[in-house]
Design an enzyme around this catalytic site. Structure first.
Site, PDB file in Angstrom:
ATOM      1  N   GLY A 133     -45.672  25.787  74.020  1.00 30.64           N
ATOM      2  CA  GLY A 133     -45.333  26.784  73.015  1.00 30.64           C
ATOM      3  C   GLY A 133     -46.531  27.177  72.176  1.00 30.64           C
ATOM      4  CB  SER A 187     -48.364  32.120  72.948  1.00 31.25           C
ATOM      5  OG  SER A 187     -46.952  32.140  72.897  1.00 31.25           O
ATOM      6  CB  SER A 237     -35.668  21.158  63.030  1.00 33.33           C
ATOM      7  OG  SER A 237     -35.149  21.863  61.911  1.00 33.33           O
ATOM      8  CE  LYS A 272     -36.231  22.086  67.647  1.00 34.74           C
ATOM      9  NZ  LYS A 272     -37.468  21.899  68.451  1.00 34.74           N
ATOM     10  CE1 TYR A 332     -34.738  25.156  66.606  1.00 32.31           C
ATOM     11  CE2 TYR A 332     -33.943  24.394  64.467  1.00 32.31           C
ATOM     12  CZ  TYR A 332     -34.983  24.662  65.335  1.00 32.31           C
ATOM     13  OH  TYR A 332     -36.277  24.446  64.937  1.00 32.31           O
TER      14      TYR A 332
END
Length: 232
Positions: free
Chosen positions: A8, A10, A129, A146, A142
């Site tokens: 990840g 970028s 997270s 996490k 999500y």
């Protein structure tokens, strides 16, 4: 010179982490899924190597790691989210969130293991997270992924420790990346006011924590909160 692989890389936290580890002199290789222009800019700015690869595709990940060879640090930043009520979340979206956020860690760790085991040392850093710790309304999938990342981190720390491989996790709070692009400015202001340090986080705050964990040779299985005190 250490070799650091970042998924990840970028955008957001991943891009900041690429910049930080490249600045300290590492050979940095980062994976990205589809934003070729963003990846090109990060690579040009940092001198890092970019590899286009969907972390949910185990065979593509295996091929990517074969080209990398030796590595010292694996940092797993790739992640996606979908905001909305659970009843409005499609099964496809649910599956994709888990494929990237959880399966993506499995595929990359598995692909990295031959190099780590040969060296009998290494550092793996996952990204959870604060919602993986306490849950968030309208981010059920999500939050679930996490939370899984935290459990996986602890399990791998126990499993890989005897081979000299440390596994730690950062759990960011509100970090001003493109994931926050759809959040109203007044909401972000309110979140900053609720945070004891009085501001929201920057991607560089998380990258700094990752650099610390990469070098902390007597720390493993730790979940390091990078949230300004929002969740204590």
């Amino acid at each position: 010179m250490e070799t650091t692989v970042i998924t990840g890389g970028s955008r957001g936290i991943g891009a900041a982490t690429v910049a930080r580890f490249a600045a300290r002199g590492d050979r940095v290789v980062f994976l990205y899924e589809k934003d070729h222009e963003a990846a090109r800019k990060v690579a040009q700015a940092t001198g890092a190597e970019a590899i286009c690869c969907d972390v949910a595709d185990g065979e593509a990940v295996r091929r990517a790691f074969e080209t990398i060879g030796h590595l010292d640090n694996l940092i797993l930043c790739a992640g996606i989210c979908r905001y909305g009520l659970l009843q409005d979340l499609s099964e496809e979206d649910w599956d994709r969130i888990f494929a990237v956020n959880v399966k993506g860690i499995y595929t990359c760790v598995k692909a990295a293991m031959p190099a780590f085991l040969q060296a009998q040392k290494g550092s793996i850093i996952t990204v959870s997270s604060m919602w993986g710790q306490v849950g968030a309304s309208c981010e059920a999938a999500y939050s679930a992924t996490k939370g899984a990342v935290i459990a996986l981190t602890k399990a791998l720390a126990k499993e890989l420790g005897p081979s000299g491989i440390r596994v730690n996790c950062v759990a960011p709070g509100v970090i001003l990346t493109d994931m926050c692009a759809s959040v109203a400015p007044e909401v972000l202001t309110g979140l900053a006011e609720e945070t004891p340090v009085g501001r929201n986080g920057k991607p560089e705050d998380v990258a700094y924590a990752m650099e610390y964990l990469a070098g902390a040779e007597f720390i493993t299985g730790e979940i390091l909160a990078v949230n300004g005190g929002y969740v204590i």
